[in-house]
Write an enzyme that holds these catalytic residues in place. Structure first.
Site, PDB file in Angstrom:
ATOM      1  N   TYR A  22     -86.788   8.102  28.849  1.00  0.00           N
ATOM      2  CA  TYR A  22     -86.808   6.728  28.340  1.00  0.00           C
ATOM      3  C   TYR A  22     -86.356   5.716  29.389  1.00  0.00           C
ATOM      4  O   TYR A  22     -86.667   4.534  29.295  1.00  0.00           O
ATOM      5  CB  TYR A  22     -85.915   6.602  27.100  1.00  0.00           C
ATOM      6  CG  TYR A  22     -86.404   7.379  25.903  1.00  0.00           C
ATOM      7  CD1 TYR A  22     -87.708   7.832  25.811  1.00  0.00           C
ATOM      8  CD2 TYR A  22     -85.544   7.657  24.845  1.00  0.00           C
ATOM      9  CE1 TYR A  22     -88.150   8.537  24.707  1.00  0.00           C
ATOM     10  CE2 TYR A  22     -85.978   8.362  23.741  1.00  0.00           C
ATOM     11  CZ  TYR A  22     -87.280   8.807  23.677  1.00  0.00           C
ATOM     12  OH  TYR A  22     -87.706   9.518  22.585  1.00  0.00           O
ATOM     13  N   LYS A  62     -85.712  22.787  27.896  1.00  0.00           N
ATOM     14  CA  LYS A  62     -87.012  23.416  28.155  1.00  0.00           C
ATOM     15  C   LYS A  62     -86.976  23.991  29.564  1.00  0.00           C
ATOM     16  O   LYS A  62     -87.811  23.697  30.420  1.00  0.00           O
ATOM     17  CB  LYS A  62     -88.130  22.379  27.987  1.00  0.00           C
ATOM     18  CG  LYS A  62     -89.532  22.976  27.929  1.00  0.00           C
ATOM     19  CD  LYS A  62     -89.752  23.916  26.767  1.00  0.00           C
ATOM     20  CE  LYS A  62     -91.211  24.386  26.753  1.00  0.00           C
ATOM     21  NZ  LYS A  62     -91.414  25.482  25.779  1.00  0.00           N
ATOM     22  N   ASP A 112     -88.840  23.982  21.655  1.00  0.00           N
ATOM     23  CA  ASP A 112     -89.855  24.357  20.678  1.00  0.00           C
ATOM     24  C   ASP A 112     -89.320  25.374  19.686  1.00  0.00           C
ATOM     25  O   ASP A 112     -89.590  25.299  18.483  1.00  0.00           O
ATOM     26  CB  ASP A 112     -91.128  24.864  21.366  1.00  0.00           C
ATOM     27  CG  ASP A 112     -90.850  25.815  22.517  1.00  0.00           C
ATOM     28  OD1 ASP A 112     -89.679  26.009  22.890  1.00  0.00           O
ATOM     29  OD2 ASP A 112     -91.827  26.381  23.053  1.00  0.00           O
ATOM     30  N   ASP A 171     -84.081  12.838  20.143  1.00  0.00           N
ATOM     31  CA  ASP A 171     -84.778  11.873  19.305  1.00  0.00           C
ATOM     32  C   ASP A 171     -85.646  12.602  18.283  1.00  0.00           C
ATOM     33  O   ASP A 171     -85.639  12.290  17.083  1.00  0.00           O
ATOM     34  CB  ASP A 171     -85.635  10.974  20.200  1.00  0.00           C
ATOM     35  CG  ASP A 171     -86.165   9.745  19.480  1.00  0.00           C
ATOM     36  OD1 ASP A 171     -85.910   9.588  18.273  1.00  0.00           O
ATOM     37  OD2 ASP A 171     -86.847   8.932  20.134  1.00  0.00           O
ATOM     38  N   ASP A 219     -84.648  13.512  13.947  1.00  0.00           N
ATOM     39  CA  ASP A 219     -85.517  13.042  12.866  1.00  0.00           C
ATOM     40  C   ASP A 219     -86.011  14.210  12.029  1.00  0.00           C
ATOM     41  O   ASP A 219     -86.147  14.102  10.801  1.00  0.00           O
ATOM     42  CB  ASP A 219     -86.704  12.259  13.436  1.00  0.00           C
ATOM     43  CG  ASP A 219     -86.347  10.819  13.755  1.00  0.00           C
ATOM     44  OD1 ASP A 219     -85.157  10.473  13.665  1.00  0.00           O
ATOM     45  OD2 ASP A 219     -87.252  10.038  14.092  1.00  0.00           O
TER      46      ASP A 219
END
Length: 355
Positions: free
Chosen positions: A138, A189, A221, A245, A249
């Site tokens: 970001y 990852k 994942d 993020d 959620d």
């Protein structure tokens, strides 16, 4: 207790209004609370031509804590990137060095039917996601859009983390786990990304400072899959900005509704910005339909993490539990056949239950 109130856009002003009722009640009880309000996001752009007006940032800098509603809406979609409402959030996080985002996902027993998963899978769910907030893709540079040699458009962003950034959020993760079940899962990852390889190395090194905390590593994942397969296997998750993020959620739906989840974004000294994790929901704005509980629970987090007043935090959380136990539900958490109340009625009920 200087608190900057930033209602924002969409349902932001409505949910913040209910949280202010809590603060007004506590002020009447004698707490030295000082409230000042300013625009941010789309409201900031309309008021001052920028999603984070200088006066708003100055107010936030001077405050001990910030309470934020939500930003954004389709009416701002055509603005240049630097003027879009979301830049107000990103800007204030960066300006105040709010690097640690705490997002608890707690399933209240009364809301087991509201979860998208079977009750036996989510019953007793209580996890915290610790998300790094001021680095990663970001904020990484270079970024932008360009034309390739082949004459087609291309977008690019840079995922970037420095060792010191990883170390400080790792310590927040370990400290959070130490206060709970002493179990920390670091999500990355590392099988693909160099950034994640460094992340895993640094987190593993920090673990030596916390021999009483059990550390495990998980690819993002797999973590996403395990959150819906066996969510209660987690206690505290620490991860980067992008992965956090998404996972937070996802975790919100385990708890019944994204309207139930508060969050705290903290600097190195405990100053924080507190907000519900949901968006501005412009389709609900002005209809008295939004769920204010995540915002009110964010006030509880404010008292716990910034003001160090666990008693007030516990009182607010008990008031929310009592309100749910009475059967009050906004539309997002109502099971078939349950009666639905509006934003104001839910907020009033929580304040009335504050003992």
């Amino acid at each position: 207790m200087k608190i900057a109130i930033l209602p924002g856009d969409g349902i932001g002003p409505e949910i913040v209004r209910e949280a202010r009722k809590l603060l007004d009640r506590l002020r009447r009880e004698g707490l030295p609370i000082e409230l000042d309000e300013a625009p941010i996001g789309g409201a900031g752009y309309e008021a001052a031509g920028h999603p984070l007006p200088p006066a708003t940032l100055a107010l936030a800098r001077a405050a001990d804590a910030v309470l934020l509603g939500a930003v954004g809406g389709p009416r701002y979609d055509t603005l240049p990137r630097e003027l879009r409402p979301e830049q107000g959030i990103l800007g204030i996080r960066k300006a105040l060095a709010l690097f640690a985002n705490l997002r608890p996902a707690l399933l209240y027993p009364e809301l087991a039917a509201a979860s998208t998963l079977k009750a036996d899978v989510v019953a007793g769910l209580d996890i915290v996601i610790v998300r790094e907030l001021t680095g990663d893709i970001y904020f990484g540079e270079p970024r932008g859009r360009r034309m390739t040699a082949a004459g087609e458009r291309e977008g690019f962003d840079t995922m970037r983390y420095a060792e010191s950034e990883i170390a400080r959020i790792a310590r927040v993760g370990f400290e959070t786990a130490r206060k709970r079940q002493r179990k920390l899962t670091s999500v990355d990852k590392a099988n693909v990304l160099d950034t994640s390889m460094l992340w895993r190395e640094v987190v593993t090194g920090i673990a030596a400072e916390y021999p009483d905390v059990e550390l495990s590593h998980m690819y993002v994942d797999n973590a996403a899959m395990q959150l819906v397969r066996a969510p209660k296997s987690f206690d505290v998750i620490v991860t980067g900005n992008l992965f956090g993020d998404i996972l937070s959620d996802e975790a919100s739906m385990l708890a019944g509704s994204i309207g139930m989840l508060p969050s705290a974004s903290l600097d190195a000294h405990g100053k924080g910005l507190y907000e519900p994790i949901h968006g501005s929901a412009p389709d609900l704005a002005g209809q008295d339909r939004a769920n204010p509980l995540a915002t009110m629970l964010s006030v509880a987090m404010m008292f716990r993490h910034t003001f160090g007043d666990a008693d007030v935090a516990d009182r607010i959380e008990r008031a929310v539990r009592a309100t749910l136990a009475r059967g009050l539900r906004t539309a997002d958490i109502a099971a078939p056949g349950e009666s639905i109340v509006g934003t104001q009625a839910m907020g009033d009920a929580v304040v009335a239950a504050l003992h």
